[in-house]
Design an enzyme around this catalytic site. Structure first.
Site, PDB file in Angstrom:
ATOM      1  NE  ARG A  70      -9.973  -6.329   3.733  1.00  0.00           N
ATOM      2  CZ  ARG A  70      -8.868  -5.598   3.750  1.00  0.00           C
ATOM      3  NH1 ARG A  70      -8.511  -4.926   2.674  1.00  0.00           N
ATOM      4  NH2 ARG A  70      -8.112  -5.531   4.819  1.00  0.00           N
TER       5      ARG A  70
ATOM      6  CB  THR B 130       0.765   0.300   5.160  1.00  0.00           C
ATOM      7  OG1 THR B 130       0.794  -0.936   4.435  1.00  0.00           O
ATOM      8  CG2 THR B 130       2.089   0.474   5.889  1.00  0.00           C
ATOM      9  N   GLY B 131      -0.982  -2.036   6.569  1.00  0.00           N
ATOM     10  CA  GLY B 131      -0.956  -3.258   7.371  1.00  0.00           C
ATOM     11  C   GLY B 131      -2.303  -3.952   7.372  1.00  0.00           C
TER      12      GLY B 131
ATOM     13  N   GLY C  18      -5.541  -4.237   7.549  1.00  0.00           N
ATOM     14  CA  GLY C  18      -6.587  -3.212   7.555  1.00  0.00           C
ATOM     15  C   GLY C  18      -7.781  -3.531   8.429  1.00  0.00           C
TER      16      GLY C  18
ATOM     17  N   GLY D 295     -10.847  -2.366   3.229  1.00  0.00           N
ATOM     18  CA  GLY D 295      -9.875  -2.278   4.328  1.00  0.00           C
ATOM     19  C   GLY D 295      -9.895  -0.920   5.002  1.00  0.00           C
ATOM     20  CG  ASP D 296      -6.254   0.233   6.912  1.00  0.00           C
ATOM     21  OD1 ASP D 296      -6.161  -0.634   6.012  1.00  0.00           O
ATOM     22  OD2 ASP D 296      -5.287   0.898   7.314  1.00  0.00           O
TER      23      ASP D 296
ATOM     24  CB  THR E 147      -0.837  -0.060   1.299  1.00  0.00           C
ATOM     25  OG1 THR E 147      -1.712  -1.174   1.203  1.00  0.00           O
ATOM     26  CG2 THR E 147      -1.626   1.201   1.534  1.00  0.00           C
TER      27      THR E 147
HETATM   28  N1  ASP Z   1      -4.109  -1.793   4.837  1.00  0.00           N
HETATM   29  C1  ASP Z   1      -4.347  -2.429   3.583  1.00  0.00           C
HETATM   30  C2  ASP Z   1      -5.653  -3.160   3.648  1.00  0.00           C
HETATM   31  O1  ASP Z   1      -5.884  -3.861   4.618  1.00  0.00           O
HETATM   32  C3  ASP Z   1      -3.290  -3.378   3.156  1.00  0.00           C
HETATM   33  C4  ASP Z   1      -1.862  -2.926   3.311  1.00  0.00           C
HETATM   34  O2  ASP Z   1      -1.603  -1.868   3.847  1.00  0.00           O
HETATM   35  O3  ASP Z   1      -0.964  -3.634   2.843  1.00  0.00           O
HETATM   36  O4  ASP Z   1      -6.414  -3.095   2.726  1.00  0.00           O
END
Ligand code: ASP
Length: 343
Positions: free
Chosen positions: A235, A258-259, A261, A237-238, A207
């Site tokens: 779906r 990022t991570g 989500g 995410g955050d 991301t």
């Molecule tokens: N945060 C993102 C999500 O969950 C994914 C990512 O940051 O790699 O959609």
């Protein structure tokens, strides 16, 4: 007559002084742009990293140029993100990951810390630069988040560049998708990286996000992603959720996350950084670190970039097997990209 000429001169000197002083005040804030390219498993080789570093430097320079010319933090954030969305190296725009049904569904958000206006899109399938669509939502609609077909239609009607799903195809993301399907997992970019799992696929970055402070003291934040590999179709995410993956407020901070989500949403992570800074009076670095601890306590992994209203930076990531690829550029300084090394 001589008196008149002298007073005219005095007026000109006074006006110049006022102009110079106000200019000094206007430049009180030293503009900065900070970006991330997501978290990734540690262990990119120097050569692998150099490819990504090049794009990240270009992204920083693009944002920095805008800030140098007196442009707004919102413009700088959008331009910096577009560079990474156009590169296949990141999980955003061109390099987006696949859903469980084999689609690429894009999420993005943008927030203006001055007006507290924000815009986001989710589950878009045809928008080349999702961050531009987030701006359209922010500037041209009464809404904050538009998902699915509505987001694609809005982008098209706003003359943004539209592409078909084939545009988002990349071999490496497809391979990652096949692996995830086999093991029935929903994967972050950082998962399955060769460094810690012994798998022979090159770890790609994730991301993307950008945050900036401009010369007028205005903060902005933007985040763009393809989400997680093998996520359920639909779906979200955050990244497009204001307060979870993205937040900016001139009274405190600008944040991009990022991570995992699904967990960042429950931790209301981006806003948590703002709250810890504003109410608990933690320095920005500490506010980011405390928030990451909360994410980790819920079982999440990932990273956070943040800047406070004075231009101080705060970086944090769950350090286990992860590194957050990030960079910063203050005006007048060479952009720097940080490459976390495996221990
Ligand atoms: N945060 C993102 C999500 O969950 C994914 C990512 O940051 O790699 O959609």
């Amino acid at each position: 007559m001589g008196f008149l000429v002298n007073s005219k001169k005095a007026l000109i000197i006074l006006a110049s002084l006022i102009f110079l002083t106000s200019d000094t005040f206007a430049n009180d804030f030293k503009p900065i742009i900070v970006i991330h390219g997501g978290t990734s498993g540690l262990g990119l080789t120097k050569e692998e990293f150099t490819k990504r570093e090049k794009v990240m430097k270009e992204s920083l320079k693009t944002g920095q140029n805008i800030l140098e010319k007196g442009g707004s933090s919102v413009d700088a954030v959008i331009a910096a993100i577009k560079v990474m969305e156009d590169s296949p190296e990141f999980n955003a725009g061109k390099g987006a990951v696949f859903t469980s049904d084999g689609f690429n569904e894009l999420d993005a958000s943008l927030m203006d810390g001055k007006s507290l206006n924000a815009g986001a899109i989710a589950m878009a399938r045809t928008i080349k630069n999702p961050i531009e669509a987030a701006r359209v939502v922010m500037d041209k609609t009464p809404h904050t988040l538009i998902a699915g077909e509505g987001a694609d239609r809005l982008a098209k009607n706003s003359s943004l560049e539209i592409v078909d799903q084939k545009y988002f195809y990349t071999d490496h993301r497809y391979k990652q998708f096949q692996e995830a399907k086999k093991s029935k997992e929903v994967l972050l970019d950082s998962d399955k990286a060769k460094a810690h799992l012994g798998i022979n696929t090159e770890p790609y970055l994730g991301t993307v996000g950008a945050i900036a402070l401009d010369k007028n003291g205005n903060l902005a934040a933007g985040t763009s992603t393809g989400g997680t590999t093998n996520k359920m179709t639909g779906r979200i995410g955050d990244s497009p959720i204001i307060g979870a993956g993205n937040y900016a407020n001139n009274d405190s901070v600008a944040v991009s996350c990022t991570g995992t989500g699904d967990i960042y949403i429950r931790a209301v992570a981006a806003h948590e950084v703002a709250s810890l800074y504003k109410y608990k009076k933690l320095p920005i670095e500490k506010a980011a670190q405390e928030t990451i601890k909360e994410v980790a306590a819920l079982g999440g992994t990932g990273g956070i970039i943040s800047i406070d209203k004075n231009g101080n930076v705060g970086y944090a990531w769950t350090k286990d097997k992860l590194g957050m690829y990030h960079g910063e550029a203050r005006i007048g300084e060479e952009p720097k990209v940080f490459w976390p090394l495996a221990k």
